[in-house]
Write an enzyme that holds these catalytic residues in place. Structure first.
Site, short mmCIF file in Angstrom:
data_model
loop_
_atom_site.label_atom_id
_atom_site.label_comp_id
_atom_site.label_asym_id
_atom_site.label_seq_id
_atom_site.Cartn_x
_atom_site.Cartn_y
_atom_site.Cartn_z
N PHE A 1 0.85 -1.18 0.00
CA PHE A 1 0.00 0.00 0.00
C PHE A 1 0.89 1.23 0.00
O PHE A 1 1.71 1.41 0.89
CB PHE A 1 -0.92 0.01 1.21
CG PHE A 1 -2.11 -0.89 1.04
CD1 PHE A 1 -3.33 -0.38 0.67
CD2 PHE A 1 -1.97 -2.25 1.21
CE1 PHE A 1 -4.41 -1.21 0.48
CE2 PHE A 1 -3.04 -3.10 1.02
CZ PHE A 1 -4.27 -2.59 0.65
N CYS B 1 -5.70 15.39 0.63
CA CYS B 1 -6.99 15.06 0.03
C CYS B 1 -7.68 16.37 -0.34
O CYS B 1 -7.55 17.36 0.38
CB CYS B 1 -7.86 14.25 0.99
SG CYS B 1 -9.44 13.76 0.25
N CYS C 1 -16.16 15.47 2.61
CA CYS C 1 -16.19 14.10 3.15
C CYS C 1 -15.99 14.20 4.65
O CYS C 1 -14.93 14.61 5.12
CB CYS C 1 -15.08 13.25 2.52
SG CYS C 1 -14.92 11.62 3.26
N CYS D 1 -14.20 10.13 6.80
CA CYS D 1 -12.95 9.44 6.48
C CYS D 1 -12.36 8.82 7.74
O CYS D 1 -12.36 9.43 8.82
CB CYS D 1 -11.95 10.42 5.88
SG CYS D 1 -10.42 9.63 5.34
N ASP D 2 -11.86 7.59 7.62
CA ASP D 2 -11.26 6.90 8.76
C ASP D 2 -9.77 6.65 8.54
O ASP D 2 -9.18 5.77 9.15
CB ASP D 2 -11.99 5.57 9.03
CG ASP D 2 -11.91 4.60 7.85
OD1 ASP D 2 -11.37 4.99 6.79
OD2 ASP D 2 -12.37 3.47 7.99
N THR D 3 -9.14 7.44 7.67
CA THR D 3 -7.75 7.21 7.29
C THR D 3 -6.88 8.38 7.71
O THR D 3 -7.24 9.54 7.52
CB THR D 3 -7.65 7.03 5.76
OG1 THR D 3 -8.48 5.94 5.38
CG2 THR D 3 -6.23 6.75 5.34
N GLU E 1 -7.11 3.50 -5.60
CA GLU E 1 -8.30 3.79 -4.81
C GLU E 1 -8.46 5.31 -4.78
O GLU E 1 -7.61 6.01 -4.22
CB GLU E 1 -8.18 3.20 -3.41
CG GLU E 1 -8.10 1.69 -3.44
CD GLU E 1 -8.11 1.04 -2.07
OE1 GLU E 1 -8.14 1.78 -1.06
OE2 GLU E 1 -8.09 -0.19 -2.02
N HIS F 1 -9.49 -6.10 7.28
CA HIS F 1 -8.26 -5.83 8.00
C HIS F 1 -8.51 -5.26 9.40
O HIS F 1 -7.68 -5.42 10.29
CB HIS F 1 -7.37 -4.88 7.20
CG HIS F 1 -8.07 -3.64 6.75
ND1 HIS F 1 -9.00 -3.63 5.74
CD2 HIS F 1 -7.97 -2.35 7.17
CE1 HIS F 1 -9.45 -2.41 5.55
NE2 HIS F 1 -8.84 -1.61 6.42
#
Length: 199
Positions: free
Chosen positions: A14, A20, A35, A38-40, A105, A193
């Protein structure tokens, strides 16, 4: 290992790009962002093997080192943030020369360069959504401003609903399951994951 979507369970490197165009990544900006779920963590470049790479060649060298020399079936997932703020044709050419299959992605607000093997679009509202074709449409669910009704006509090979994580995850998962049962074109994507501990 890829933990979601049609390639779940496949080994991959990855490559997470910072930045962003739909949210700054700062909690104080979340309420006004396009957005909000987002969980990143894509704000810094200090993650595992992170840093600033001065050229496509040095980035590909780091990706190769993470994969391990001598191993075949190479897959790199370009993700973010929004990777298309930085990914360009030079990087794609260098990854192809290193014999990587390339998965992307993206939130779908930018058009990708040619040469990407797997394009997963995960729109975060209709905000500037321009990439409406690809391999996989993975819709975070539910989004009141972007529901799956009517999206089946878009040109994707796979259609996934992925329950939004957070305090409402159980309710979101139940709602996604109900929708998929009633609309079989859509399949459920769980973030494997997160509950298996796969890195």
């Amino acid at each position: 290992m890829q933990g979601e979507g049609a390639q779940s369970g496949r080994a991959a490197v990855f490559c997470r790009f910072t930045g962003c165009n739909l949210w700054s990544g700062r909690d104080q900006d979340r309420a006004a962002a396009a957005c909000r779920f987002c969980d990143t963590d894509f704000v810094g470049s200090d993650g595992p093997s992170g840093g600033r790479f001065e050229s496509a060649a040095t980035l590909v060298d780091a990706i190769l080192a993470a994969w391990g020399l001598g191993r075949d079936h190479r897959l790199v997932v370009l993700t973010g943030g929004e990777p298309l703020l930085q990914v360009d044709a030079v990087l794609i050419t260098a990854l192809k020369a290193a014999r990587f299959s390339i998965a992307l992605e993206t939130n779908g607000t930018r058009l990708p360069p040619d040469g990407i093997d797997w394009v997963c679009v995960s729109p975060k509202s209709t905000h500037d959504w321009v990439l409406t074709t690809g391999t996989e449409l993975k819709l975070a669910y539910p989004q009141p401003e972007l529901m799956p009704d009517g999206l089946e006509c878009l040109r994707f090979d796979h259609f996934f609903l992925q329950p939004i994580d957070g305090p409402e995850r159980e309710a979101n998962t139940a709602a996604a399951i109900r929708y998929c049962l009633n609309h079989p074109r859509w399949r459920l994507s769980l973030q494997m994951h997160k509950f298996t501990g796969i890195p």
